[in-house]
Motif scaffolding. Structure first.
Motif, PDB file in Angstrom:
ATOM      1  N   TYR A 274       0.813  -1.215   0.000  1.00 19.54           N
ATOM      2  CA  TYR A 274       0.000   0.000   0.000  1.00 19.54           C
ATOM      3  C   TYR A 274       0.850   1.269   0.000  1.00 19.54           C
ATOM      4  CZ  TYR A 274      -2.899  -3.761   1.865  1.00 19.54           C
ATOM      5  OH  TYR A 274      -3.522  -4.971   2.065  1.00 19.54           O
ATOM      6  N   VAL A 275       2.144   1.135   0.272  1.00 13.47           N
ATOM      7  CA  VAL A 275       3.005   2.309   0.418  1.00 13.47           C
ATOM      8  C   VAL A 275       3.074   3.147  -0.856  1.00 13.47           C
ATOM      9  CG1 VAL A 275       5.332   3.090   0.989  1.00 13.47           C
ATOM     10  CG2 VAL A 275       4.315   1.182   2.246  1.00 13.47           C
ATOM     11  N   PRO A 276       3.220   2.552  -2.045  1.00 18.85           N
ATOM     12  CA  PRO A 276       3.289   3.391  -3.243  1.00 18.85           C
ATOM     13  C   PRO A 276       2.038   4.224  -3.495  1.00 18.85           C
ATOM     14  CG  PRO A 276       4.134   1.195  -3.708  1.00 18.85           C
ATOM     15  CD  PRO A 276       3.481   1.133  -2.360  1.00 18.85           C
ATOM     16  N   ASN A 277       0.903   3.821  -2.896  1.00 17.00           N
ATOM     17  CA  ASN A 277      -0.342   4.558  -3.094  1.00 17.00           C
ATOM     18  C   ASN A 277      -0.664   5.495  -1.928  1.00 17.00           C
ATOM     19  OD1 ASN A 277      -0.894   3.366  -5.616  1.00 17.00           O
ATOM     20  ND2 ASN A 277      -1.785   1.571  -4.629  1.00 17.00           N
ATOM     21  N   ALA A 278       0.335   5.792  -1.112  1.00 21.25           N
ATOM     22  CA  ALA A 278       0.099   6.733  -0.020  1.00 21.25           C
ATOM     23  C   ALA A 278      -0.291   8.114  -0.536  1.00 21.25           C
ATOM     24  CB  ALA A 278       1.346   6.839   0.849  1.00 21.25           C
ATOM     25  N   ASP A 279       0.062   8.410  -1.798  1.00 21.40           N
ATOM     26  CA  ASP A 279      -0.320   9.713  -2.345  1.00 21.40           C
ATOM     27  C   ASP A 279      -1.820   9.822  -2.593  1.00 21.40           C
ATOM     28  OD1 ASP A 279      -0.382   7.890  -4.433  1.00 21.40           O
ATOM     29  OD2 ASP A 279       0.597   9.210  -5.875  1.00 21.40           O
ATOM     30  N   ARG A 280      -2.545   8.710  -2.482  1.00 15.53           N
ATOM     31  CA  ARG A 280      -3.999   8.747  -2.634  1.00 15.53           C
ATOM     32  C   ARG A 280      -4.727   8.959  -1.297  1.00 15.53           C
ATOM     33  NH1 ARG A 280      -5.016   3.415  -6.496  1.00 15.53           N
ATOM     34  NH2 ARG A 280      -3.568   3.979  -8.178  1.00 15.53           N
ATOM     35  N   VAL A 281      -3.991   8.879  -0.198  1.00 15.31           N
ATOM     36  CA  VAL A 281      -4.612   8.942   1.121  1.00 15.31           C
ATOM     37  C   VAL A 281      -5.123  10.352   1.381  1.00 15.31           C
ATOM     38  CG1 VAL A 281      -4.239   8.703   3.602  1.00 15.31           C
ATOM     39  CG2 VAL A 281      -3.194   7.069   2.013  1.00 15.31           C
ATOM     40  N   THR A 282      -6.408  10.462   1.655  1.00 13.71           N
ATOM     41  CA  THR A 282      -7.011  11.742   2.044  1.00 13.71           C
ATOM     42  C   THR A 282      -7.456  11.738   3.496  1.00 13.71           C
ATOM     43  OG1 THR A 282      -9.194  11.008   1.270  1.00 13.71           O
ATOM     44  CG2 THR A 282      -7.797  12.167  -0.321  1.00 13.71           C
ATOM     45  N   ALA A 283      -7.397  10.579   4.144  1.00 12.42           N
ATOM     46  CA  ALA A 283      -7.796  10.469   5.549  1.00 12.42           C
ATOM     47  C   ALA A 283      -6.630  10.862   6.451  1.00 12.42           C
ATOM     48  CB  ALA A 283      -8.210   9.029   5.862  1.00 12.42           C
ATOM     49  N   SER A 284      -6.955  11.382   7.635  1.00 11.65           N
ATOM     50  CA  SER A 284      -5.926  11.548   8.655  1.00 11.65           C
ATOM     51  C   SER A 284      -5.555  10.179   9.210  1.00 11.65           C
ATOM     52  CB  SER A 284      -6.420  12.463   9.775  1.00 11.65           C
ATOM     53  OG  SER A 284      -7.519  11.874  10.453  1.00 11.65           O
ATOM     54  N   VAL A 285      -4.386  10.083   9.849  1.00  6.80           N
ATOM     55  CA  VAL A 285      -3.878   8.796  10.318  1.00  6.80           C
ATOM     56  C   VAL A 285      -3.393   8.935  11.755  1.00  6.80           C
ATOM     57  CG1 VAL A 285      -2.194   6.962   9.953  1.00  6.80           C
ATOM     58  CG2 VAL A 285      -3.176   8.169   7.981  1.00  6.80           C
ATOM     59  N   PHE A 286      -3.907   8.083  12.626  1.00  8.45           N
ATOM     60  CA  PHE A 286      -3.435   7.966  14.004  1.00  8.45           C
ATOM     61  C   PHE A 286      -2.849   6.564  14.128  1.00  8.45           C
ATOM     62  CE2 PHE A 286      -4.888   8.441  18.759  1.00  8.45           C
ATOM     63  CZ  PHE A 286      -3.581   8.222  19.162  1.00  8.45           C
ATOM     64  N   ALA A 287      -1.524   6.461  14.023  1.00 10.94           N
ATOM     65  CA  ALA A 287      -0.858   5.164  14.003  1.00 10.94           C
ATOM     66  C   ALA A 287      -0.346   4.805  15.389  1.00 10.94           C
ATOM     67  CB  ALA A 287       0.298   5.178  13.010  1.00 10.94           C
ATOM     68  N   VAL A 288      -0.440   3.521  15.709  1.00  9.17           N
ATOM     69  CA  VAL A 288       0.071   2.984  16.969  1.00  9.17           C
ATOM     70  C   VAL A 288       0.882   1.736  16.648  1.00  9.17           C
ATOM     71  CG1 VAL A 288      -0.513   2.094  19.254  1.00  9.17           C
ATOM     72  CG2 VAL A 288      -1.986   3.822  18.176  1.00  9.17           C
ATOM     73  N   HIS A 289       2.078   1.624  17.241  1.00  9.62           N
ATOM     74  CA  HIS A 289       2.875   0.420  16.993  1.00  9.62           C
ATOM     75  C   HIS A 289       3.747   0.137  18.206  1.00  9.62           C
ATOM     76  CE1 HIS A 289       3.561  -2.108  13.319  1.00  9.62           C
ATOM     77  NE2 HIS A 289       4.433  -2.660  14.165  1.00  9.62           N
ATOM     78  N   GLY A 290       3.987  -1.140  18.439  1.00 15.33           N
ATOM     79  CA  GLY A 290       4.883  -1.553  19.502  1.00 15.33           C
ATOM     80  C   GLY A 290       6.302  -1.673  18.979  1.00 15.33           C
ATOM     81  N   LEU A 291       7.247  -1.010  19.629  1.00 13.65           N
ATOM     82  CA  LEU A 291       8.636  -1.101  19.208  1.00 13.65           C
ATOM     83  C   LEU A 291       9.199  -2.498  19.439  1.00 13.65           C
ATOM     84  CD1 LEU A 291       9.797   2.375  20.537  1.00 13.65           C
ATOM     85  CD2 LEU A 291       9.633   1.687  18.128  1.00 13.65           C
ATOM     86  N   GLY A 292       8.545  -3.282  20.282  1.00 10.60           N
ATOM     87  CA  GLY A 292       8.934  -4.667  20.498  1.00 10.60           C
ATOM     88  C   GLY A 292       8.107  -5.661  19.705  1.00 10.60           C
ATOM     89  N   ASP A 293       7.389  -5.190  18.697  1.00  6.09           N
ATOM     90  CA  ASP A 293       6.522  -6.070  17.912  1.00  6.09           C
ATOM     91  C   ASP A 293       7.368  -6.891  16.939  1.00  6.09           C
ATOM     92  OD1 ASP A 293       4.535  -7.289  16.426  1.00  6.09           O
ATOM     93  OD2 ASP A 293       3.267  -5.505  16.325  1.00  6.09           O
ATOM     94  N   LEU A 294       7.514  -8.181  17.209  1.00  2.72           N
ATOM     95  CA  LEU A 294       8.266  -9.068  16.337  1.00  2.72           C
ATOM     96  C   LEU A 294       7.350  -9.880  15.433  1.00  2.72           C
ATOM     97  CD1 LEU A 294      10.964 -10.323  18.867  1.00  2.72           C
ATOM     98  CD2 LEU A 294      11.036  -8.367  17.302  1.00  2.72           C
ATOM     99  N   ASN A 295       6.069  -9.569  15.450  1.00  6.40           N
ATOM    100  CA  ASN A 295       5.093 -10.209  14.578  1.00  6.40           C
ATOM    101  C   ASN A 295       4.862  -9.300  13.373  1.00  6.40           C
ATOM    102  OD1 ASN A 295       3.010 -11.673  13.464  1.00  6.40           O
ATOM    103  ND2 ASN A 295       1.497 -10.984  14.925  1.00  6.40           N
ATOM    104  N   VAL A 296       4.152  -8.199  13.569  1.00  4.65           N
ATOM    105  CA  VAL A 296       4.067  -7.159  12.545  1.00  4.65           C
ATOM    106  C   VAL A 296       5.206  -6.188  12.850  1.00  4.65           C
ATOM    107  CG1 VAL A 296       2.646  -5.356  11.502  1.00  4.65           C
ATOM    108  CG2 VAL A 296       1.590  -7.478  12.305  1.00  4.65           C
TER     109      VAL A 296
END
Length: 631
Positions: A274-296
């Motif tokens: 999906y990264v190459p199509n980030a220029d199509r994103v019109t929604a705001s984004v609230f991202a959450v991620h674990g720095l210790g996430d070894l799965n995703v």
């Protein structure tokens, strides 16, 4: 990205688009929507046509969309949507809740707290069964056109661009006259991945997404720069389809045929990036991620964030020390409050000041958070550090070599333990103890010039912070949390739909080193990730491959090390012929995202160090699920 630029966008966007109506005056008080809709919610299922025939039965597929919305009001309401494949196979949240239905098949129990909390405040909650799962028709294709289209079609239905019905086949047409058409998508893991993918279509009406531990490129979930993690998308498809649907055999065959085990990038993977199509994103984004996430792994968040930043998409970020954990289970009260105000702003148009607050919040120690106006990872400067025979430093090596023998029985923790002892299985390059703190924030890379002794060679690289620290214990089963027996309630409970959830607390570990970034590659893909080539033994090859995104402060007195090895058995499969690999140190380097750039490196390298780690713990038991993203 300046704060004044992107936080000025929401108000302008709302005014220009005219699509996010301000909530009714009696619904909002003190900048927050209030639970004024107290009647029993309307609960219904709408089957929405996707326009696809994934199961190839000659009939357009319909996806089941379970809805809970306020009753007794003519005021149109926005939608909070969680599109998931997990509502019947695996469950959602820390307590693995499944959807439940009454005797007439009407939706009754909605997993998670979204309906309990937000429906009384004037939102509809829509839980969508992805195509091929639970009560939906079609087939799962693991992040591909079927998955994304089945969620996008529901948003299109809200705008009158897709057809909805009150039955899985036949039935009467249903229209969403009760909705404003404004949607916020949310979800953890696969669910958040679908939010990313739908946002990348630029669909009308999607105002915000909240991806939690989400994938941005499925290649990077199953592969890494030419190497395989040893599992494949067909297994996940069969799992979420409750063992696999017989009429979805052709889709499963495509997932098998088009995901080669050698790690090459194919059209299957580019269709799920999906990264190459980030220029199509019109929604705001609230991202959450674990720095210790070894799965995703954190590369998923990092590359997505960088692409959104390049387009100046309105965005907010939480980075925790946990593994694959929902913020509801590591920072509950703050999460519900922040999410509440985030949705109020983007879906109800409430001017509540959330866009003036710090854009980034990073957990520096268990339950200790640091806020900053913008994430420093966007301003960090790519800075080269060079392995040398005498360690790791900012000056290139004048020459020299190193070598190791690929031992597929060992992993990164075997390599990292006992750094002062030689090991034939890895090359380790360490700084002296730093005289000042050094912060790395962003996505780095390693460039190697390697000489293989066999026609196949896999490489692993990692950054290690050597020094004592207390961190969340993200390597254990709870991935940084422990579930308690007490409960707290968030919203209104109703028969069959409890709003109360077990509390959690942080689990911690005292460590003497921590691996803060890692990456893997197949040297046979040094020219191209789409075509692996046999190597000529004894010939040098140069390849650059990525390290996972990080945000980590290496404290003064600690040492930063770069380790390069062969097969990291905790993550990747071994090459057909493991052998010895030599490194040309003059042509090998790590490019790291240093906050403050080269001056910060120079300051951290200056002066006499005072602390050196002298204890090293047993190797942790790294538990990896090689079948599916943890829900």
């Amino acid at each position: 990205m300046g704060r004044s630029r992107w936080w000025a966008l929401p108000c302008a966007a709302l005014v220009l688009a005219g699509a996010a109506p301000v909530a009714a005056a009696d619904q909002v008080r003190d900048g927050r929507s209030q639970p004024v809709f107290g009647a029993e919610p309307v609960r219904e299922t709408v089957w929405v046509e996707t326009g696809l025939d994934g199961d190839r039965d000659g009939v357009i597929d319909r996806v089941a969309t379970d809805i809970a919305r306020p009753a007794g009001t003519d005021h149109p309401v926005p939608v909070i949507m969680d599109a998931s494949p997990y509502y019947s196979c695996c469950g959602r949240g820390n307590e693995s809740e499944l959807k439940t239905y009454d005797d007439q098949g009407r939706p009754l129990g909605f997993p998670l707290f979204y309906d309990n909390y937000f429906v009384p405040r004037g939102y509809a909650t829509m839980l969508v069964d992805l195509a091929g799962t639970n009560r939906s028709e079609g087939c799962v294709d693991v992040g591909g056109p079927s998955d994304i289209t089945s969620a996008k079609a529901v948003i299109d239905w809200l705008h009158g661009h897709a057809s909805g019905f009150d039955a899985p086949t036949g039935g009467n047409a249903v229209y969403a006259s009760w909705s404003t058409g404004d949607v916020g998508m949310i979800g953890k893991s696969y669910d958040g991945t679908i939010a990313n993918g739908v946002a990348a279509t630029g669909v009308e009406g999607l105002r915000t997404i909240v991806p939690i531990g989400a994938i941005s490129s499925w290649y990077d979930y199953y592969r890494s720069d030419g190497v395989s993690f040893g599992f494949d998308p067909v297994g996940l498809a069969q799992h979420v389809e409750d063992g696999g649907r017989p009429d979805c055999g052709p889709v499963k065959q495509d997932l098998t045929d088009d995901a080669p085990a050698n790690g090459d990038v194919t059209p299957l993977w580019t269709d799920r990036d999906y990264v190459p199509n980030a220029d199509r994103v019109t929604a705001s984004v609230f991202a959450v991620h674990g720095l210790g996430d070894l799965n995703v792994k954190t590369i998923q968040f990092g590359q997505w964030w960088d692409a959104l930043a390049a387009r100046d998409v309105p965005r907010k970020l939480w980075l925790s020390q946990t593994g694959h954990v929902d913020p509801f289970d590591f920072r509950r009260a703050e999460w519900v409050d922040t999410l509440h105000r985030w949705f109020d702003h983007w879906l109800l148009g409430v001017d509540n000041g959330i866009t003036e607050e710090p854009a980034a919040s990073i957990e520096r120690a268990p339950d200790t958070w640091a806020d900053e106006p913008d994430w420093s990872g966007e301003q960090a400067e790519p800075t080269a550090l060079h392995p040398r025979e005498d360690g790791l430093g900012p000056q290139p090596a004048p020459g020299g070599t190193a070598s190791f023998t690929d031992d597929p029985s060992l992993d990164e923790y075997d390599w990292a333990a006992q750094p002062d002892q030689p090991s034939p299985a890895r090359a380790l390059f360490s700084t002296a103890p730093l005289s000042r703190d050094l912060r790395l924030a962003g996505t780095g890379s390693v460039t190697v010039t390697a000489v293989p002794s066999t026609p196949t060679a896999h490489l692993s690289a990692m950054l290690v912070d050597y020094g004592p620290a207390t961190i969340r214990d993200y390597l254990e089963q709870g991935e940084g949390i422990r579930t308690l027996q007490t409960e707290s309630c968030w919203g209104e409970s109703r028969p069959g739909d409890d709003a109360c959830y077990k509390d959690t607390e942080a689990t911690t570990a005292d460590v003497d080193f921590e691996i803060i970034a890692r990456g893997w590659a197949d040297l046979g893909n040094h020219e191209s990730l789409t075509a692996e080539k046999p190597l000529e033994p004894g010939k040098p090859y140069t390849m650059t491959f990525r390290l996972a995104t990080t945000d980590h402060v290496v404290p003064a007195g600690h040492q930063l090390a770069l380790i390069i090895g062969g097969t990291d058995s905790a993550f990747i499969v071994s090459p057909r012929q493991p052998g010895q690999i030599g490194l040309d140190l003059a042509q090998t380097s790590a490019t790291l995202p240093v906050v403050g750039g080269l001056p910060a490196v120079a300051a951290a390298w200056a002066g006499k160090p005072t602390v050196r780690p002298d204890r090293f713990p047993p190797r942790p038991d790294v538990r990896l699920n090689r079948d599916l993203p943890r829900s």
